[in-house]
Design an enzyme around this catalytic site. Structure first.
Site, PDB file in Angstrom:
ATOM      1  N   ASP A   1       8.461 -11.047 -25.352  1.00 52.42           N
ATOM      2  CA  ASP A   1       8.146 -12.120 -25.859  1.00 52.42           C
ATOM      3  C   ASP A   1       9.246 -12.566 -26.213  1.00 52.42           C
ATOM      4  O   ASP A   1      10.018 -12.541 -26.705  1.00 52.42           O
ATOM      5  CB  ASP A   1       7.218 -12.317 -27.270  1.00 52.42           C
ATOM      6  CG  ASP A   1       5.094 -11.676 -27.220  1.00 52.42           C
ATOM      7  OD1 ASP A   1       4.793 -12.819 -26.421  1.00 52.42           O
ATOM      8  OD2 ASP A   1       5.684 -11.268 -27.493  1.00 52.42           O
TER       9      ASP A   1
ATOM     10  N   ASN B   1       6.366 -10.420 -20.246  1.00 50.94           N
ATOM     11  CA  ASN B   1       5.685  -9.213 -19.940  1.00 50.94           C
ATOM     12  C   ASN B   1       6.373  -8.052 -18.863  1.00 50.94           C
ATOM     13  O   ASN B   1       6.716  -7.317 -18.200  1.00 50.94           O
ATOM     14  CB  ASN B   1       4.513  -9.061 -18.937  1.00 50.94           C
ATOM     15  CG  ASN B   1       3.226  -9.416 -19.646  1.00 50.94           C
ATOM     16  OD1 ASN B   1       2.592  -8.463 -20.416  1.00 50.94           O
ATOM     17  ND2 ASN B   1       2.154  -9.875 -19.345  1.00 50.94           N
TER      18      ASN B   1
ATOM     19  N   GLU C   1      -1.975 -17.415 -23.464  1.00 57.89           N
ATOM     20  CA  GLU C   1      -3.150 -16.366 -23.586  1.00 57.89           C
ATOM     21  C   GLU C   1      -4.828 -17.230 -24.345  1.00 57.89           C
ATOM     22  O   GLU C   1      -5.095 -16.677 -25.152  1.00 57.89           O
ATOM     23  CB  GLU C   1      -3.826 -15.141 -23.729  1.00 57.89           C
ATOM     24  CG  GLU C   1      -2.608 -14.061 -23.111  1.00 57.89           C
ATOM     25  CD  GLU C   1      -3.663 -12.957 -22.939  1.00 57.89           C
ATOM     26  OE1 GLU C   1      -4.512 -12.765 -22.439  1.00 57.89           O
ATOM     27  OE2 GLU C   1      -2.959 -11.610 -23.281  1.00 57.89           O
TER      28      GLU C   1
ATOM     29  N   ASN D   1       1.871 -15.545 -28.128  1.00 57.57           N
ATOM     30  CA  ASN D   1       0.658 -14.924 -27.257  1.00 57.57           C
ATOM     31  C   ASN D   1      -0.131 -14.693 -28.891  1.00 57.57           C
ATOM     32  O   ASN D   1      -0.634 -13.859 -29.431  1.00 57.57           O
ATOM     33  CB  ASN D   1       0.665 -13.974 -26.520  1.00 57.57           C
ATOM     34  CG  ASN D   1      -0.463 -13.444 -25.679  1.00 57.57           C
ATOM     35  OD1 ASN D   1      -1.334 -13.676 -26.315  1.00 57.57           O
ATOM     36  ND2 ASN D   1       0.136 -13.180 -24.676  1.00 57.57           N
TER      37      ASN D   1
ATOM     38  N   ASP E   1      -2.342  -9.421 -31.173  1.00 56.49           N
ATOM     39  CA  ASP E   1      -0.988  -7.887 -30.443  1.00 56.49           C
ATOM     40  C   ASP E   1      -0.373  -8.705 -30.406  1.00 56.49           C
ATOM     41  O   ASP E   1       1.054  -7.605 -30.180  1.00 56.49           O
ATOM     42  CB  ASP E   1      -2.239  -6.904 -29.503  1.00 56.49           C
ATOM     43  CG  ASP E   1      -2.656  -8.367 -28.422  1.00 56.49           C
ATOM     44  OD1 ASP E   1      -2.407  -8.855 -28.329  1.00 56.49           O
ATOM     45  OD2 ASP E   1      -2.518  -7.273 -28.006  1.00 56.49           O
ATOM     46  N   HIS E   2       0.303  -9.344 -30.645  1.00 52.74           N
ATOM     47  CA  HIS E   2       1.618 -10.553 -30.456  1.00 52.74           C
ATOM     48  C   HIS E   2       2.155 -11.092 -32.070  1.00 52.74           C
ATOM     49  O   HIS E   2       1.000 -11.694 -32.487  1.00 52.74           O
ATOM     50  CB  HIS E   2       2.410 -11.285 -29.843  1.00 52.74           C
ATOM     51  CG  HIS E   2       1.664 -10.773 -27.756  1.00 52.74           C
ATOM     52  ND1 HIS E   2       3.096 -10.596 -27.268  1.00 52.74           N
ATOM     53  CD2 HIS E   2       0.558 -10.141 -27.053  1.00 52.74           C
ATOM     54  CE1 HIS E   2       2.318  -9.945 -25.748  1.00 52.74           C
ATOM     55  NE2 HIS E   2       0.844  -9.854 -26.307  1.00 52.74           N
TER      56      HIS E   2
ATOM     57  N   ASP F   1       5.594 -14.493 -22.982  1.00 50.37           N
ATOM     58  CA  ASP F   1       5.270 -13.545 -23.146  1.00 50.37           C
ATOM     59  C   ASP F   1       5.763 -13.670 -21.629  1.00 50.37           C
ATOM     60  O   ASP F   1       4.935 -13.733 -20.598  1.00 50.37           O
ATOM     61  CB  ASP F   1       3.455 -13.272 -23.486  1.00 50.37           C
ATOM     62  CG  ASP F   1       3.486 -11.786 -23.138  1.00 50.37           C
ATOM     63  OD1 ASP F   1       4.485 -11.202 -22.474  1.00 50.37           O
ATOM     64  OD2 ASP F   1       2.240 -11.742 -23.448  1.00 50.37           O
TER      65      ASP F   1
END
Length: 261
Positions: A222, A153, A34, A7, A251-252, A151
């Site tokens: 992930d 989530n 994303e 991501n 951030d990933h 991802d």
DNA sequence: ATGGTAGGGTACCTA
């Protein structure tokens, strides 16, 4: 063959990091999430110059997924089946010819679902997970190597968070979310990172806020989910967490699997 | 402590 998911949280903001990572890590197939770009705005030239074929499924501002691959896919499908009214770009599937057959690779960006008491967002997440389960059941019948990468989530287990107590009312960790993820596993899919690592914790995401990276306050969301035919060919996995310490990081971080393909 | 930061796109939404 090396197959990765990452991501990147905005392809335009991350193009330098993305190109550096492609050069360093050298994946054969990279599943991105994303991208936050329409297809026409995706910086394909820089990526093609590194020897990758580019397939995108984007939208304006949010979401968006992509498949980068050194070999051109024989077939590409955009969008998760099961709801023609769903306009969010969260799913792309590619079929690649490899020695002895094919490997089917999906890049998915599962809805976040927060706030979990929202009348729209959490139900949308659960409905999307039900559609993913139906899709996975259909594809499983093909008895092919299949990798559902992305991802999710979803924090699968308490040990996939530094501090599980922070997440008890969060859409990433609610019992219904984890149960839906287990239903996917119970179709026969293997969580590749967990299957090849005894150590805990393992994280793939650290929030930008409140010094989460510095405190190692991470979560593992992930995942590379493998059909039995893909799992048979799995050699090893890695979480490339050094990328989180780069300038202007996502951030990933990338999660990669090595396969005997 | 109930914040904090980032991206997209230009007022807030999403995460």
């Amino acid at each position: 063959m090396k197959i990765a998911t990452w991501n990147i949280n905005g392809v335009k903001a991350r193009i330098e990091n993305l190109c550096q990572w492609l050069k360093d890590s050298d994946p054969d197939i990279a599943c991105l999430q994303e991208i936050k770009s329409v297809d026409e705005g995706f910086p394909r030239g820089e990526i093609e110059a590194l020897g990758y074929h580019v397939e995108t499924h984007g939208q304006k501002g949010f979401n968006g997924v992509a498949l980068l691959s050194k070999i051109k896919p024989d077939e590409v499908n955009r969008g998760l089946p099961g709801d023609e009214t769903d306009e969010q770009a969260r799913f792309i599937e590619g079929v690649f010819s490899v020695e002895g057959g094919v490997v089917r690779v999906c890049s998915l960006y599962l809805p976040n679902g927060n706030p979990s008491d929202d009348p729209i967002k959490y139900p949308y997440k659960l409905a999307w997970m039900a559609r993913l389960e139906a899709f996975a059941r259909d594809r499983m019948a093909l008895e092919e190597p299949l990798i559902l990468a992305g991802d999710y989530n979803v924090i699968p287990e308490p040990h996939d968070a530094k501090d599980p107590s922070q997440w008890v009312t969060d859409a990433l960790f609610l019992p219904q979310t984890r149960a839906a993820f287990r239903r996917l596993e119970n179709l026969g899919f293997v969580d590749a990172v967990r299957a090849t690592n005894d150590e805990t914790p393992l994280f793939s995401f650290w929030d930008y806020q409140a010094g989460a990276w510095q405190k190692n306050n991470g979560i593992r969301i992930d995942h590379l989910m493998l059909s039995p035919e893909a799992s048979d060919r799995l050699r090893s996995t890695a979480i490339e967490k050094h990328v989180r310490a780069w300038e202007k990081p996502s951030d990933h971080v990338p999660v990669v699997g090595h396969f005997h393909f």
